[in-house]
Design a protein around this motif. Structure first.
Motif, mmCIF file in Angstrom:
data_model
loop_
_atom_site.group_PDB
_atom_site.id
_atom_site.type_symbol
_atom_site.label_atom_id
_atom_site.label_comp_id
_atom_site.label_asym_id
_atom_site.label_seq_id
_atom_site.Cartn_x
_atom_site.Cartn_y
_atom_site.Cartn_z
ATOM 1 N N MET A 1 -10.436 11.025 7.657
ATOM 2 C CA MET A 1 -11.573 10.302 7.052
ATOM 3 C C MET A 1 -12.427 9.625 8.104
ATOM 4 O O MET A 1 -12.043 9.508 9.251
ATOM 5 N N HIS A 2 -13.605 9.136 7.668
ATOM 6 C CA HIS A 2 -14.482 8.406 8.581
ATOM 7 C C HIS A 2 -13.843 7.066 8.935
ATOM 8 O O HIS A 2 -12.925 6.619 8.278
ATOM 9 N N GLU A 3 -14.381 6.432 9.942
ATOM 10 C CA GLU A 3 -13.945 5.090 10.323
ATOM 11 C C GLU A 3 -13.989 4.156 9.114
ATOM 12 O O GLU A 3 -13.081 3.408 8.846
ATOM 13 N N MET A 4 -15.131 4.281 8.409
ATOM 14 C CA MET A 4 -15.308 3.433 7.245
ATOM 15 C C MET A 4 -15.825 4.318 6.130
ATOM 16 O O MET A 4 -16.739 5.101 6.334
ATOM 17 N N PHE A 5 -15.205 4.195 4.966
ATOM 18 C CA PHE A 5 -15.608 5.006 3.829
ATOM 19 C C PHE A 5 -16.470 4.139 2.914
ATOM 20 O O PHE A 5 -16.063 3.068 2.482
ATOM 21 N N GLU A 6 -17.688 4.635 2.633
ATOM 22 C CA GLU A 6 -18.596 3.838 1.813
ATOM 23 C C GLU A 6 -18.850 4.512 0.467
ATOM 24 O O GLU A 6 -19.025 5.732 0.403
ATOM 25 N N VAL A 7 -18.894 3.697 -0.581
ATOM 26 C CA VAL A 7 -19.043 4.219 -1.938
ATOM 27 C C VAL A 7 -20.224 3.524 -2.618
ATOM 28 O O VAL A 7 -20.423 2.329 -2.442
ATOM 29 N N ARG A 8 -20.978 4.307 -3.347
ATOM 30 C CA ARG A 8 -22.021 3.692 -4.178
ATOM 31 C C ARG A 8 -21.800 4.090 -5.627
ATOM 32 O O ARG A 8 -21.590 5.260 -5.930
ATOM 33 N N TRP A 9 -21.801 3.100 -6.501
ATOM 34 C CA TRP A 9 -21.641 3.310 -7.934
ATOM 35 C C TRP A 9 -23.004 3.200 -8.620
ATOM 36 O O TRP A 9 -23.791 2.318 -8.288
ATOM 37 N N HIS A 10 -23.241 4.067 -9.586
ATOM 38 C CA HIS A 10 -24.447 3.968 -10.418
ATOM 39 C C HIS A 10 -24.041 3.838 -11.866
ATOM 40 O O HIS A 10 -23.282 4.667 -12.361
ATOM 41 N N GLY A 11 -24.543 2.814 -12.520
ATOM 42 C CA GLY A 11 -24.227 2.673 -13.933
ATOM 43 C C GLY A 11 -25.214 1.727 -14.581
ATOM 44 O O GLY A 11 -26.285 1.463 -14.036
ATOM 45 N N ARG A 12 -24.817 1.230 -15.746
ATOM 46 C CA ARG A 12 -25.676 0.292 -16.459
ATOM 47 C C ARG A 12 -24.873 -0.956 -16.784
ATOM 48 O O ARG A 12 -23.647 -0.891 -16.933
ATOM 49 N N GLY A 13 -25.600 -2.075 -16.875
ATOM 50 C CA GLY A 13 -24.950 -3.343 -17.181
ATOM 51 C C GLY A 13 -24.099 -3.223 -18.428
ATOM 52 O O GLY A 13 -24.588 -2.746 -19.450
ATOM 53 N N GLY A 14 -22.816 -3.609 -18.349
ATOM 54 C CA GLY A 14 -21.947 -3.556 -19.521
ATOM 55 C C GLY A 14 -20.964 -2.401 -19.500
ATOM 56 O O GLY A 14 -20.077 -2.330 -20.331
ATOM 57 N N GLN A 15 -21.106 -1.492 -18.521
ATOM 58 C CA GLN A 15 -20.205 -0.332 -18.466
ATOM 59 C C GLN A 15 -19.001 -0.548 -17.543
ATOM 60 O O GLN A 15 -18.254 0.375 -17.270
ATOM 61 N N GLY A 16 -18.866 -1.779 -17.053
ATOM 62 C CA GLY A 16 -17.684 -2.081 -16.236
ATOM 63 C C GLY A 16 -17.787 -1.647 -14.784
ATOM 64 O O GLY A 16 -16.769 -1.573 -14.081
ATOM 65 N N VAL A 17 -18.982 -1.392 -14.313
ATOM 66 C CA VAL A 17 -19.161 -0.901 -12.945
ATOM 67 C C VAL A 17 -18.676 -1.924 -11.912
ATOM 68 O O VAL A 17 -17.970 -1.598 -10.960
ATOM 69 N N VAL A 18 -19.071 -3.171 -12.140
ATOM 70 C CA VAL A 18 -18.704 -4.213 -11.171
ATOM 71 C C VAL A 18 -17.186 -4.404 -11.159
ATOM 72 O O VAL A 18 -16.568 -4.515 -10.088
ATOM 73 N N THR A 19 -16.591 -4.406 -12.345
ATOM 74 C CA THR A 19 -15.135 -4.561 -12.443
ATOM 75 C C THR A 19 -14.429 -3.392 -11.749
ATOM 76 O O THR A 19 -13.475 -3.587 -10.993
ATOM 77 N N ALA A 20 -14.907 -2.179 -11.999
ATOM 78 C CA ALA A 20 -14.273 -1.002 -11.394
ATOM 79 C C ALA A 20 -14.375 -1.056 -9.875
ATOM 80 O O ALA A 20 -13.419 -0.725 -9.164
ATOM 81 N N SER A 21 -15.512 -1.496 -9.388
ATOM 82 C CA SER A 21 -15.681 -1.580 -7.939
ATOM 83 C C SER A 21 -14.689 -2.585 -7.348
ATOM 84 O O SER A 21 -14.121 -2.382 -6.280
ATOM 85 N N ARG A 22 -14.461 -3.678 -8.081
ATOM 86 C CA ARG A 22 -13.502 -4.673 -7.588
ATOM 87 C C ARG A 22 -12.083 -4.100 -7.614
ATOM 88 O O ARG A 22 -11.304 -4.289 -6.687
ATOM 89 N N ILE A 23 -11.758 -3.382 -8.693
ATOM 90 C CA ILE A 23 -10.412 -2.804 -8.784
ATOM 91 C C ILE A 23 -10.202 -1.772 -7.678
ATOM 92 O O ILE A 23 -9.125 -1.693 -7.074
#
Ligand code: SF4
Ligand code: SF4
Lengths: 304, 392
Positions: A1-23
């Protein structure tokens, strides 16, 4: 893998995106990555509004605090993001990066355009949520199963690591439901074949949408003023995955729905009944939640 | 023209009347209350054609002024101390909406312990709100500066609110002669023209303060606010020159120098102490000391170039601050030091705190501390931190 793995999430408010990113951050940490970040990008703070979230995963502690511009993986929680603007979703995506999409049972695959060598994975997260009733405040938490798809596609984290993270994040009654969604998604995630017609040149990294009225500070007036107008940020109806439907038999015309709707998308007709303006109803479910007579149902919006 | 013996508070009220403010909102607080009481009288008797809106707090007083100013009328309010602190949020609103509101701040200490007397700490605490701050030294200056404040604030290249500061009791409740100009001259000096950057049109409603995302223009609007402050420096000078042409007097522009050209030690202060400093200089000169004084009128915008010019020709600047930033010292001293960083031959800066909570600052105390300064430069000794004048 790369030195640092970066992820971007796309969603809508209320779909749990922020929670999933934290998990995801917690899970990665549990797997032995010393440097993890979960970065919610808080925009208009409205249910249904487009949101992004980011993760960084590294073997060593992370010093970078800016947003993610060249992700190694993009997770698309809401497929309408792709159909509406494919390039926003794949902007800056690295060569041989991962694009992981909730297809929601729709025919989104042919409309995907990606740079060559991109690895595209799909999962029907919407059906999984529907089947398990994985909902929070009236909306399906589509981002949770996407964690399973991410684990399967990238191999960076394991189901065991995710379980530990979910256990530390939810009350015990919710753990099994969420884990079931994650596991189902893990085992049903598929790599899809992309045809050469679907290849496009890489989309350069950029910041999230920009208002193009001005180019430079010299163009600005001394004070910012805005003129109120209907749908000033576009047709919020496009944000909808679920639509409220009013049952006139049960409705007592109390107009709680009219009062609570955050988008002023409920009108009152001549007979005094509430009527939903689906051009602007974003499907947030607030009216569903507030209706004292349970006269409003949320149903999947088939047109989406 | 006529000369009246007026308290500092009444001098301000007369100036607001002659400036023809159309809107006054206020919540009473000592030692400011007399200003708005007098204005209420003027309005009641019909001498001033304005709307008076009594409110339940200073936060609301400023909010009301913001509303009135958005409608395009000349507004006024007055406050100090706890009231000014309570207004803090609305101060940002006024400046970021670029409203030419004028407010008198009758400087008073902030408790606890309870204290109603003179100190600059209240307005200094509002340093970063984007308001122009001018400190006045006597009754006539307080009167004249209110008129100037409207001209500066309403300048289309400035459009910033202005605080006119005068010390509680020292100026507010003492009475001195104040020369009132002819109304026609005042009208000619500050004709009221509607501000063009904001219009109220009920058929084309607009909203202010809507969301600006990080990638939008918030940062640039703050940059424009800073630029307006920079422009205000020039405008304050021009305004006071124009004032002098019509009314025949000036109180200094951004700063006022007194016998500085050959001074070895310069006493820098704001407010009433700056008037007193001239006396200190006269006494010292009689005794053979080459002393000078500088009055800092404009604290925001801060006149860096002017102070550098003065600093270049002197050996030592003794700063008396009637305010305290605990853990650092006086505000004027620290800003002066920062401003002088760019010049090569720096004078010695001596920091002195005095007169907090209205503690009287006497001529004798000031003479003594100035003589200390002369001794320090003569013997080339290192200064030992802050000098606390009159500390028991
Ligand atoms: S809240 Fe429910 S009962 Fe009340 S008007 Fe709306 S739909 Fe009808
Ligand atoms: S009508 Fe109901 S679901 Fe639609 S935006 Fe309003 S509150 Fe949300």
């Amino acid at each position: 893998m790369h030195e640092m793995f970066e992820v971007r999430w796309h969603g809508r408010g209320g779909q749990g995106v922020v929670t999933a990113s934290r998990i995801l951050a917690i899970a990665a940490f549990n797997e032995g990555f010393a440097g993890v970040q979960s970065i919610p990008w808080i925009g208009a703070e409205r249910r249904g509004a487009q949101i992004e979230a980011y993760n960084r995963i590294s073997r060593t502690p992370i010093l970078l605090h800016s947003q993610v511009y060249s992700p190694d993986a993009v997770v698309v929680v809401d497929p309408s993001m792709i159909t509406r603007n494919n390039n926003v979703v794949i902007r800056g995506l690295k060569k041989s990066g991962f694009l992981i999409i909730n297809t929601a049972g729709t025919k989104v695959i042919p409309s995907i355009r990606v740079p060559e060598e991109c690895l595209v994975y799909v999962v029907d997260a919407t059906s999984i949520c529907l089947e398990l009733g994985l909902q929070a405040a009236g909306l399906y938490v589509l981002a949770m199963p996407m964690l399973g798809a991410f684990a399967k596609a990238t191999g960076l984290i394991s189901l065991k690591g995710l379980r530990k993270a979910v256990e530390s994040s939810f009350e015990s009654v919710l753990v099994e439901k969420n884990m079931k969604a994650i596991e189902k998604a893990y085992y049903s995630t598929l790599k899809v074949h992309i045809t050469p017609e679907q290849y496009i040149p890489p989309v350069p990294p950029s910041r999230p949408e920009r208002i193009p009225e001005f180019r430079h500070w010299t163009d600005l007036p001394p004070v910012p003023v805005s003129t109120p107008s209907k749908g000033s940020i576009g047709k919020t109806g496009d944000w909808r995955t679920h639509m409220p439907v009013i049952d006139k038999e049960k409705c007592t015309k109390c107009l709680f729905c009219w009062m609570y709707c955050p988008e002023a998308a409920v009108n009152v007709n001549e007979e005094g009944f509430p009527e939903i303006d689906y051009d602007y109803c974003k499907g947030c479910g607030v009216c569903f939640n507030e209706c004292p007579r349970k006269a409003i149902r949320m149903v999947v919006d088939e047109k989406k | 023209m006529e000369t009246l013996i007026l308290t500092g508070n009444h001098a301000v009220a007369y100036a607001v009347k002659m400036a023809r403010a159309r809107f006054v909102s206020c919540y009473p607080i000592t030692p400011q209350t007399q200003i708005v009481e007098k204005l209420a009288e003027f309005i009641l008797s019909g001498e001033l054609d304005a709307v008076f809106v009594p409110v339940e707090s200073e936060h609301s007083a400023m909010a009301a002024c913001i509303g009135a100013s958005l409608a395009g009328v000349r507004t006024f309010t007055a406050t100090c101390s706890h009231g000014l602190a309570y207004m803090h949020e609305m101060l940002h609103w006024a400046s970021a909406t670029r409203l030419p509101i004028v407010m008198a701040v009758v400087n008073r200490a902030i408790g606890p312990p309870w204290n109603i007397w003179a100190e600059h700490g209240d307005s200094i605490s509002q340093r970063d709100t984007g308001w122009i701050q001018i400190y006045t030294s006597n009754h006539q200056e307080a009167f004249d500066t209110i008129l100037q404040a409207y001209k500066i604030a309403e300048d289309p290249e400035v459009l910033l609110p202005v605080m006119v500061c005068l010390e509680g009791f020292v100026l507010s409740h003492t009475a001195q002669p104040v020369l009132l100009p002819n109304q026609e001259d005042v009208d000619a000096f500050i004709p009221h023209e509607p501000w063009k950057h904001i219009t109220i049109d009920i058929d084309n409603p607009i909203t202010h303060g809507n969301l600006q995302m990080p990638e939008d223009w918030f940062y640039e609007f703050r940059f424009l606010l800073h630029k307006a402050m920079e422009t205000a420096k020039k405008k304050i000078v021009r305004c006071s020159e124009e004032f002098e042409k019509i009314f025949g007097r000036n109180h200094g522009h951004l700063v006022e120098e007194y016998k500085c050209s050959d001074a070895d030690v310069v006493l820098l202060s704001m407010g009433s102490l700056a008037d007193q400093a001239k006396l200190v200089v006269d006494v010292l000169r009689e005794e053979g000391y080459k002393a000078g004084a500088v009055k800092l009128r404009s604290f925001r915008p801060f006149p860096e170039e002017e102070l550098c010019r003065i600093a270049r020709k002197t050996e030592c600047i003794l700063v008396i601050d009637r305010n305290l930033s605990p853990g650092k010292g006086g505000a004027v001293a620290s800003e002066l030091k920062a401003s002088l960083y760019g010049i090569k031959e720096k004078p010695l800066i001596l920091e002195c705190i005095a007169g907090l909570g209205g503690r009287d600052v006497t001529l004798e105390e000031e003479l003594e501390v100035m003589k200390q300064a002369f001794k320090i430069i003569e013997e080339c000794t290192e200064p030992k931190g802050i000098i606390w004048l009159g500390l028991k």
